[in-house]
Structure formats: structure tokens, C-alpha cells
Write a protein that holds these residues in place. Sequence first.
Motif, PDB file in Angstrom:
ATOM      1  N   LEU A 121      32.806  18.455  25.308  1.00 49.81           N
ATOM      2  CA  LEU A 121      34.108  17.812  25.558  1.00 49.81           C
ATOM      3  C   LEU A 121      35.079  18.795  25.276  1.00 49.81           C
ATOM      4  O   LEU A 121      36.186  18.721  25.600  1.00 49.81           O
ATOM      5  CB  LEU A 121      34.311  16.435  24.795  1.00 49.81           C
ATOM      6  N   LYS A 154      42.565  10.843  25.079  1.00 55.17           N
ATOM      7  CA  LYS A 154      41.606  10.427  25.537  1.00 55.17           C
ATOM      8  C   LYS A 154      40.233  10.994  25.297  1.00 55.17           C
ATOM      9  O   LYS A 154      39.152  10.588  24.967  1.00 55.17           O
ATOM     10  CB  LYS A 154      41.383  10.283  26.986  1.00 55.17           C
ATOM     11  N   LEU A 155      40.316  12.354  25.276  1.00 53.04           N
ATOM     12  CA  LEU A 155      39.312  13.338  24.913  1.00 53.04           C
ATOM     13  C   LEU A 155      38.942  12.902  23.437  1.00 53.04           C
ATOM     14  O   LEU A 155      37.604  12.874  23.164  1.00 53.04           O
ATOM     15  CB  LEU A 155      39.508  14.756  25.373  1.00 53.04           C
ATOM     16  N   ILE A 198      36.339  20.802  27.883  1.00 50.58           N
ATOM     17  CA  ILE A 198      37.507  20.097  28.639  1.00 50.58           C
ATOM     18  C   ILE A 198      38.850  20.094  27.921  1.00 50.58           C
ATOM     19  O   ILE A 198      39.846  20.353  28.606  1.00 50.58           O
ATOM     20  CB  ILE A 198      37.002  18.640  29.065  1.00 50.58           C
ATOM     21  N   GLN A 241      37.004  10.012  23.083  1.00 51.88           N
ATOM     22  CA  GLN A 241      35.625  10.008  23.649  1.00 51.88           C
ATOM     23  C   GLN A 241      34.654  10.725  22.689  1.00 51.88           C
ATOM     24  O   GLN A 241      33.584  10.505  22.531  1.00 51.88           O
ATOM     25  CB  GLN A 241      35.698  10.830  24.900  1.00 51.88           C
ATOM     26  N   LEU A 282      29.662  22.356  32.005  1.00 55.80           N
ATOM     27  CA  LEU A 282      29.803  20.973  31.765  1.00 55.80           C
ATOM     28  C   LEU A 282      28.422  20.138  32.453  1.00 55.80           C
ATOM     29  O   LEU A 282      28.224  20.605  33.290  1.00 55.80           O
ATOM     30  CB  LEU A 282      31.070  20.444  32.532  1.00 55.80           C
ATOM     31  N   THR A 304      44.393  14.846  25.972  1.00 56.24           N
ATOM     32  CA  THR A 304      43.512  15.023  24.814  1.00 56.24           C
ATOM     33  C   THR A 304      43.527  14.032  23.928  1.00 56.24           C
ATOM     34  O   THR A 304      42.352  13.860  23.296  1.00 56.24           O
ATOM     35  CB  THR A 304      44.428  16.366  24.177  1.00 56.24           C
ATOM     36  N   THR A 332      32.099  10.522  32.318  1.00 56.95           N
ATOM     37  CA  THR A 332      32.874  10.006  31.192  1.00 56.95           C
ATOM     38  C   THR A 332      34.362  10.291  30.699  1.00 56.95           C
ATOM     39  O   THR A 332      35.092   9.730  30.372  1.00 56.95           O
ATOM     40  CB  THR A 332      31.919   9.721  29.658  1.00 56.95           C
ATOM     41  N   ALA A 333      34.437  11.728  30.990  1.00 57.57           N
ATOM     42  CA  ALA A 333      35.638  12.519  30.800  1.00 57.57           C
ATOM     43  C   ALA A 333      36.554  12.088  31.744  1.00 57.57           C
ATOM     44  O   ALA A 333      36.362  11.670  32.888  1.00 57.57           O
ATOM     45  CB  ALA A 333      35.413  13.860  30.608  1.00 57.57           C
ATOM     46  N   ASP A 356      28.795  14.363  31.127  1.00 56.70           N
ATOM     47  CA  ASP A 356      30.126  14.257  30.489  1.00 56.70           C
ATOM     48  C   ASP A 356      31.209  14.041  31.523  1.00 56.70           C
ATOM     49  O   ASP A 356      31.969  13.457  31.201  1.00 56.70           O
ATOM     50  CB  ASP A 356      30.194  15.637  29.754  1.00 56.70           C
ATOM     51  N   ARG A 357      30.901  14.432  32.585  1.00 56.47           N
ATOM     52  CA  ARG A 357      31.945  14.849  33.666  1.00 56.47           C
ATOM     53  C   ARG A 357      32.276  13.204  34.211  1.00 56.47           C
ATOM     54  O   ARG A 357      33.363  12.914  34.538  1.00 56.47           O
ATOM     55  CB  ARG A 357      31.633  15.725  34.778  1.00 56.47           C
TER      56      ARG A 357
END
Lengths: 240, 240
Positions: free
Chosen positions: A190, A175-176, A193, A179, A116, A173, A123-124, A120-121
Motif C-alpha cells: 500500500l 483512506k490508504l 500507492i 486500509q 502491486l 492518503t 481494496t485500495a 491490493d488493487r
Amino acid sequence: MDKSFFKQHISQQFNEELEDIIKRVMEMGGLVEQQLADAVNAMVEGDTEQAETVITTDYRINALEVEIDEQCTHILARRQPTASDLRLVIAVIKTITDLERMGDEAERIGRMGLHLLEADRQTAPMSDLAEMGEHVRHMTRGALDAFARMDTEQAVRVAQQDIQIDSLYESVTHKLMKQMTAAPDAVPRLMDIVWATRSLERIGDRARNICEYVVYFVKGKNVRHTSYEQMAAEATGDRR
Amino acid sequence: MDKSFFKQHISQQFNEELEDIIKRVMEMGGLVEQQLADAVNAMVEGDTEQAETVITTDYRINALEVEIDEQCTHILARRQPTASDLRLVIAVIKTITDLERMGDEAERIGRMGLHLLEADRQTAPMSDLAEMGEHVRHMTRGALDAFARMDTEQAVRVAQQDIQIDSLYESVTHKLMKQMTAAPDAVPRLMDIVWATRSLERIGDRARNICEYVVYFVKGKNVRHTSYEQMAAEATGDRR
């Protein structure tokens, strides 16, 4: 576990063998719980060193599975258990299979944590993932506790926690995916994640399996393909 | 299975019980294989009716698992098998657990097939998915065949097919991720294809598990956490 269960055996050595097996299942379960907590933490915090440790520690869970499995086969062959003794050994054989696969999922989460990017971390939905991880860890501990005490009521309560985990899974999931839609270039990262979230959801499923084995052992009923209501009815019904 | 295996029992009825169990495992396996083929076809062809049938048929696999599991427990309690008889019953208990979960994955693929849009199916790598499905089906059949004949050499060959399935899995998910990056609005729907691909990969893993149980039964060796080379060495080693 209700210690009186062991006292019914004429052979003191048989008692000790069964107690030893349960003790080792608990040891294995504790290791799985720790691996799970470490894997989620490594991912959420971006701690690659911790992720590496999770990956290299999985072999200990595998080794325990092989050992306990051999102990169980040995007991089946030498002691030729029947009734609740037999159900106990079968419940252990099934439980360690699930525990071993839960360890595999924790290892997978650790691997996902390795690649990762910090961006990314940022915003995730990592706090949601951490919350989900905490619920799964709590459920895993509850399932092991119900198993150690062969407490069917607790088993039913713990199994129902899977509903909340599934709901958290849907939310994370969702939300991901939003994104990914907003930042298509981040899709491959992503996805890692997403896989980790899926692994957590699967660990919850397997913790539920362990709760089902508790009901199987105590009540002699297979509740695998039943609803939570049916499981509760079986768990509180009369002992066979 | 080598029929001579059964002839060693003094009790003709015990022979029949073991033969009946193997027959039912094969029945269950055949159903799983059919569900898998139907689920992939439903998804690739966009046949929602077939997908619905897959979803509603899963209960039959579940019911067979419960029944065979009870038969195994009954044999353990009444016949108190030892040595290879005991290993056979344990191998069956583990195999039906995997078969049942393979059925669950097929059902999942069926569900994923329900919500796909024609437009997505046109652009998604459906022919790759179909090819992967065919490989997984072939591997599942091979694993069941190795189990029916308790053929360790075939078990090792079939287990190795998982390498190719993993490679197809990587290729299909890579294409899907590229597609998501190019068409971010399609992310939620394409994710359904990603999940189906993952389910196929998992079915391959479980078919490999069944191959491992064959080696366990014949050789008395747990090869779960070994490499393909070690598995082959155990499978061709001297019978214990």
C-alpha cells in the motif's frame, strides 16, 4: 501565445528561434501529459506492460530538456535579449526544469504500478486515484495551454486547481492509511500507492509553478511565494 | 571559487556584481543547511519550539531566492554575459531554485515534528533518522562548498554521497513499515516520519543537482541525466 509578441522583433530569425523554443516546450509538455496519463492508467488497471513503456519513455523527456536548455543558452549568448524577451527565455528555462521533474514523477508512478498485487488493487481506493490523476492531467494541460498563449488569467485559474488536488490527496492518503491499519500485512504494498499519490500531488505543485512563470513573463513579477489572491492581483494588474 | 576567474573582467563593477551574487548564494545555502539541521533535531528530540522556529524562518530563504533571482535577471539584461559568465548566472538561477525547495523540505520536516507522540518517537528508528539527517547536512555543505570554489572534483565526490543517503532512506523506511505492520494503530503518526525521511532523501537529490551545476559551469556540460561515472569523466575532462 499572442503572435503579435513575436512581430516586434526586427530580426525574423530571432522570431523563429523563439517560436521554435515555445513549440518544443509544448512538445515536451505533451509528452509529460501523455506519460502522466499512461502511468496512472497502468497503475489503476494493473497494466505492467504500459508501466514498462512509461519507464522506458522517460529518456525522451530528459533529452528534450537538455536540448531546449541548450537552445536557451544559445539565445542568451547570441541574441542577448532584454526585457520581455529575456523573461521569456528565463521562463522557458524554469518551465522545462519543472516539466522534466514531472516526467520523473510519472516514471515513479509507473514503477510503483509494477509491483502491486491484484488483491491490493481491489481494496485500495483506485477510483479515487484515477480521479486525482485525471485532475492532475487536466491541470497540467491547462498550465501548458496558459503558457502557450501566455494568458495570465488562465494561469491564475489553473493554479487554483491545485487546491482541489491537495484535497483529493488528503482524502486518498487518509483512506490508504485506514486500509493499512485494517490490513497491516499489506503495508509495504500500500505504501507504493501512497508514493504514487504523493507523486501526483507533486505534479500538481509543478503545474502551479508553470502558471507562476506565465505571470512572471507577462507581468515581470515573481509570484512564487504569494497567495492565490496576490497572484490574481498581479496577473490582472497593469502591464509593466 | 578560484578568484582568478573574476579577474578576467575588464569591468571591476561586473566582478563585484558576480562576487556579490555568489556571496548571497552562500548565505542562502548556509540558511538552508541550518534549517535542515534544526528541523531534523526538532523531530528527533521532539522539540516543538524549535520546529515552530524552522517553520517561521522559511520565509527568509524564499526572500533570498527572489532577490538573487532578480539580481541574475538584472545582470543578464545589463551585462549580457556570454561563455562562462553566462553559465555562471544560469548555474546560480538553477541552484537557488533547488536551495529554495530544499528549504521547503526542511520546513515540511519541521511540520511533521510537531505532531509526533513521545511513544512513537520511542519506538521509531529516530537514531537512524538523525544519522541520515547528518549525512544529508554534510552532503548539502559539500555541495555548497564545491559551488563556492567551483571545484568539479569535489562536486563529483559529493554527488556520489547520494548513494549512501538513498541506502539509508531504504533502511529507515523499511524499519518504519515493519513498525506499522506491528502497530497498525500508529500508522498515521508513523507516516509523518516516513514523509520526513522522504524529504531528507529529496534534499540529497537536490544537493546532487547543485553538484551537477558546478560541472555545467566549469565544463559547459549538462550532466543531469548521466551516471556517476559519466559525470566524473566530464568533470575531469579538458576544460572547453
